[in-house]
Design an enzyme around this catalytic site. Structure first.
Site, PDB file in Angstrom:
ATOM      1  N   ARG A   1       0.827  -1.215   0.000  1.00  0.00           N
ATOM      2  CA  ARG A   1       0.000   0.000   0.000  1.00  0.00           C
ATOM      3  C   ARG A   1       0.855   1.256   0.000  1.00  0.00           C
ATOM      4  O   ARG A   1       0.366   2.352   0.263  1.00  0.00           O
ATOM      5  CB  ARG A   1      -0.936   0.003   1.193  1.00  0.00           C
ATOM      6  CG  ARG A   1      -0.226  -0.219   2.528  1.00  0.00           C
ATOM      7  CD  ARG A   1      -1.178  -0.044   3.656  1.00  0.00           C
ATOM      8  NE  ARG A   1      -0.620  -0.560   4.893  1.00  0.00           N
ATOM      9  CZ  ARG A   1      -1.180  -0.400   6.062  1.00  0.00           C
ATOM     10  NH1 ARG A   1      -2.313   0.264   6.158  1.00  0.00           N
ATOM     11  NH2 ARG A   1      -0.626  -0.890   7.152  1.00  0.00           N
TER      12      ARG A   1
ATOM     13  N   ASP B   1      10.668  -7.617   7.530  1.00  0.00           N
ATOM     14  CA  ASP B   1      10.240  -6.661   6.506  1.00  0.00           C
ATOM     15  C   ASP B   1       9.998  -5.276   7.103  1.00  0.00           C
ATOM     16  O   ASP B   1       9.751  -4.322   6.373  1.00  0.00           O
ATOM     17  CB  ASP B   1       8.970  -7.155   5.791  1.00  0.00           C
ATOM     18  CG  ASP B   1       7.856  -7.516   6.761  1.00  0.00           C
ATOM     19  OD1 ASP B   1       8.074  -8.385   7.617  1.00  0.00           O
ATOM     20  OD2 ASP B   1       6.771  -6.924   6.668  1.00  0.00           O
TER      21      ASP B   1
HETATM   22  P1  AMP Z   1       2.996  -4.460   8.119  1.00  0.00           P
HETATM   23  O1  AMP Z   1       3.180  -5.583   9.097  1.00  0.00           O
HETATM   24  O2  AMP Z   1       1.889  -3.517   8.441  1.00  0.00           O
HETATM   25  O3  AMP Z   1       4.274  -3.735   7.898  1.00  0.00           O
HETATM   26  O4  AMP Z   1       2.546  -5.110   6.723  1.00  0.00           O
HETATM   27  C1  AMP Z   1       3.018  -6.340   6.238  1.00  0.00           C
HETATM   28  C2  AMP Z   1       2.760  -6.442   4.759  1.00  0.00           C
HETATM   29  O5  AMP Z   1       1.368  -6.311   4.488  1.00  0.00           O
HETATM   30  C3  AMP Z   1       3.437  -5.395   3.918  1.00  0.00           C
HETATM   31  O6  AMP Z   1       3.838  -5.991   2.730  1.00  0.00           O
HETATM   32  C4  AMP Z   1       2.351  -4.368   3.697  1.00  0.00           C
HETATM   33  O7  AMP Z   1       2.557  -3.622   2.526  1.00  0.00           O
HETATM   34  C5  AMP Z   1       1.134  -5.243   3.585  1.00  0.00           C
HETATM   35  N1  AMP Z   1      -0.105  -4.552   3.962  1.00  0.00           N
HETATM   36  C6  AMP Z   1      -0.486  -4.168   5.203  1.00  0.00           C
HETATM   37  N2  AMP Z   1      -1.690  -3.576   5.169  1.00  0.00           N
HETATM   38  C7  AMP Z   1      -2.104  -3.588   3.876  1.00  0.00           C
HETATM   39  C8  AMP Z   1      -3.257  -3.127   3.183  1.00  0.00           C
HETATM   40  N3  AMP Z   1      -4.274  -2.541   3.820  1.00  0.00           N
HETATM   41  N4  AMP Z   1      -3.311  -3.317   1.852  1.00  0.00           N
HETATM   42  C9  AMP Z   1      -2.312  -3.918   1.187  1.00  0.00           C
HETATM   43  N5  AMP Z   1      -1.203  -4.370   1.783  1.00  0.00           N
HETATM   44  C10 AMP Z   1      -1.086  -4.214   3.101  1.00  0.00           C
HETATM   45 MG    MG Z   2       5.654  -3.219   7.037  1.00  0.00          MG
END
Ligand code: AMP
Ligand code: MG
Length: 495
Positions: free
Chosen positions: A104, A262
């Protein structure tokens, strides 16, 4: 009126004439997918960081304009930018998760600034090929938290990605309940994560792995190029920065909440603000993320989890380092760099400019005392600024139910202060014990008002948190104990 006032405004620093460079886009097609943001209807400003805009060389007038609002919402392409979503992978909660990527976030590119090149990303700008099940959006709540905390961390002197602005739209976004969309424009010299290296390593794309490592070395760690094994040197340098970062987090009582590989910056920056929390009462085992049922990322486990993540980075770099022993050796310094960096930060909080043999015991005793009494972490340290060996230090003692233990500790501290220059001590403590941290309830109050279109709370917090060591007369209520309802705020991964 002079003729200068009548002439057309200079285009420099406006959206039409930003000095884009976009070096990441030069890495090649295996690293990203080019695409445009998905527009959001009727955007409005939620928060603007005018100081950051100045640092980036943006023209003040343009930053107030509708054009800027549309650009930072992703509704208008900035000429010269080259929007893309990058691909990465990662370990999530200790398990290999495979391909992730910017689900996103869109990297607009990189602009030249007086502080060096800075990348600009829009987080929440719509679906990408890496969105998996997600909608590509970010909600107002989490975007305000990221915006404020980025600047809070910077104000605290802790390495972090920065935030330029947040825009909102009434477009609905489904989470546990229906919320509304927002976009954060964030900046950093690079948003490359450990997971980028893991991606190319585990998919067997070792040529790209080398391209990526060389890019990072040449731009951010040029000294590693001189080492006999540049990639081992890179691993060691990233470990050193990560050690400093962990010391910063632990000293200020910051819990990140989702330290997956990540979410680990190759530059040692705090990145991806989600369910983070600043400790209220000092509880070493505190878990801020309600989705983290195992307590993997508890406050007191963060430094070890960072090491675990560095180990993953080391494994990812093995095809380049080629020698497992050498990779392990590159990780070894972390084990002393982190505790040394933490001790240095804690000595500064105690107002001790030099190091003495027993200081570690004093620091350990302080942590134990705070934990046993569940004392409010930030308030304790701020009140300690007023400690003198002669006084009974009532304001500090009042925080403890076990007064005897506090007295014993205060005696030990007083003895250590004998001979310490009081002016030097006061200065150190003033600059290391913040009055203002972004407690959950403060963010929550600003978010509740923002949902009703009152953004003044976001503005006020930004001002306080960007200068957290200052007194800010009239704002003591932002530096007080959390209200009872604060403990019922549930922060999950949902954002
Ligand atoms: P995070 O743990 O929030 O850093 O996210 C983990 C993964 O999920 C990353 O690749 C983000 O880009 C993806 N991600 C989290 N929320 C969303 C969303 N609402 N739409 C698309 N991808 C998401
Ligand atoms: Mg992330």
């Amino acid at each position: 009126m002079t003729s200068a006032n009548l002439s057309a405004p200079d285009a420099a620093g406006t959206g039409d004439a930003l000095p884009w460079r976009n070096s990441f886009a030069g890495l090649g097609e295996s690293f990203f997918t080019r695409l445009q943001a998905q527009a959001l209807p009727d955007p409005y400003w939620v928060g603007r960081n005018r100081g950051m805009a100045r640092e980036l060389g943006l023209q003040a007038e343009w930053f107030e304009s509708q054009a800027a609002l549309e650009a930072f919402t992703g509704n208008q392409v900035l000429p010269g930018s080259d929007p893309l979503a990058s691909v990465y992978s990662g370990h999530q909660f200790g398990v290999w998760a495979g391909q992730l990527g910017d689900g996103r976030a869109l990297l607009l590119g990189e602009i030249d600034t007086p502080n060096g090149p800075q990348e600009i990303q829009l987080k929440g700008a719509g679906k990408t090929p890496y969105s998996r099940m997600g909608d590509g959006r970010a909600v107002l709540r989490s975007s305000i938290r990221e915006f404020l905390c980025s600047e809070a961390m910077h104000g605290l002197g802790i390495p972090t990605t920065r935030a330029l602005c947040v825009t909102g739209s009434d477009a609905p976004v489904r989470r546990e309940e229906i919320e509304t969309a927002a976009v954060v424009a964030r900046t950093a010299p690079s948003f490359i994560r450990f997971g980028h290296f893991e991606h190319f390593s585990y998919t067997g794309q070792h040529e790209q792995l080398k391209t990526l490592a060389d890019y990072v070395i040449d731009r951010f760690y040029p000294e590693c190029r001189e080492a006999p094994q540049p990639y081992a040197a890179l691993l060691e340098a990233v470990s050193a920065r990560t050690a400093q970062l962990m010391a910063g987090w632990q000293a200020v009582g910051f819990c990140h909440g989702v330290m997956n590989t990540d979410n680990m910056s190759i530059l040692g920056l705090t990145i991806d603000y989600g369910p983070f929390q600043f400790l209220d009462a000092f509880d070493p085992g505190h878990v801020c993320n309600h989705s983290d049922t195992q307590g993997r990322y508890a406050y007191n486990r963060q430094p070890n989890m960072a090491y675990w993540n560095l180990f993953c980075l080391g494994q990812a770099l093995l095809p380049l380092i080629e020698d497992q022993e050498q990779a392990l050796a590159a990780l070894e310094p972390y084990k002393t760099l982190f505790p040394d960096a933490l001790q240095a930060r804690m000595r500064s909080k105690l107002g001790l400019a030099d190091e003495q043999a027993e200081d570690k015991i004093l620091v350990d005793n302080t942590f134990k005392l705070l934990a046993a009494n569940k004392v409010d972490y930030s308030i304790f340290w701020r009140r300690l600024n007023g400690f003198t060996a002669q006084s009974g230090h009532e304001p500090g003692r009042d925080l403890f139910f076990d007064r005897e233990s506090f007295n014993a500790w205060a005696l030990q501290y007083s003895q250590r202060l004998a001979g310490v220059d009081q002016g030097l001590r006061a200065g150190l403590m003033q600059n290391n014990n913040p009055k203002f941290v972004l407690r959950n309830h403060l963010g929550e109050e600003a978010i509740r008002a923002a949902k009703l279109k009152d953004f003044s709370g976001v503005d006020t917090l930004l001002t306080l948190l960007q200068a957290p060591f200052e007194e800010h007369p009239g704002h003591d209520s932002f530096a007080g104990f959390p209200p009872d309802w604060a403990s019922s705020i549930e922060i999950s991964c949902s954002s």
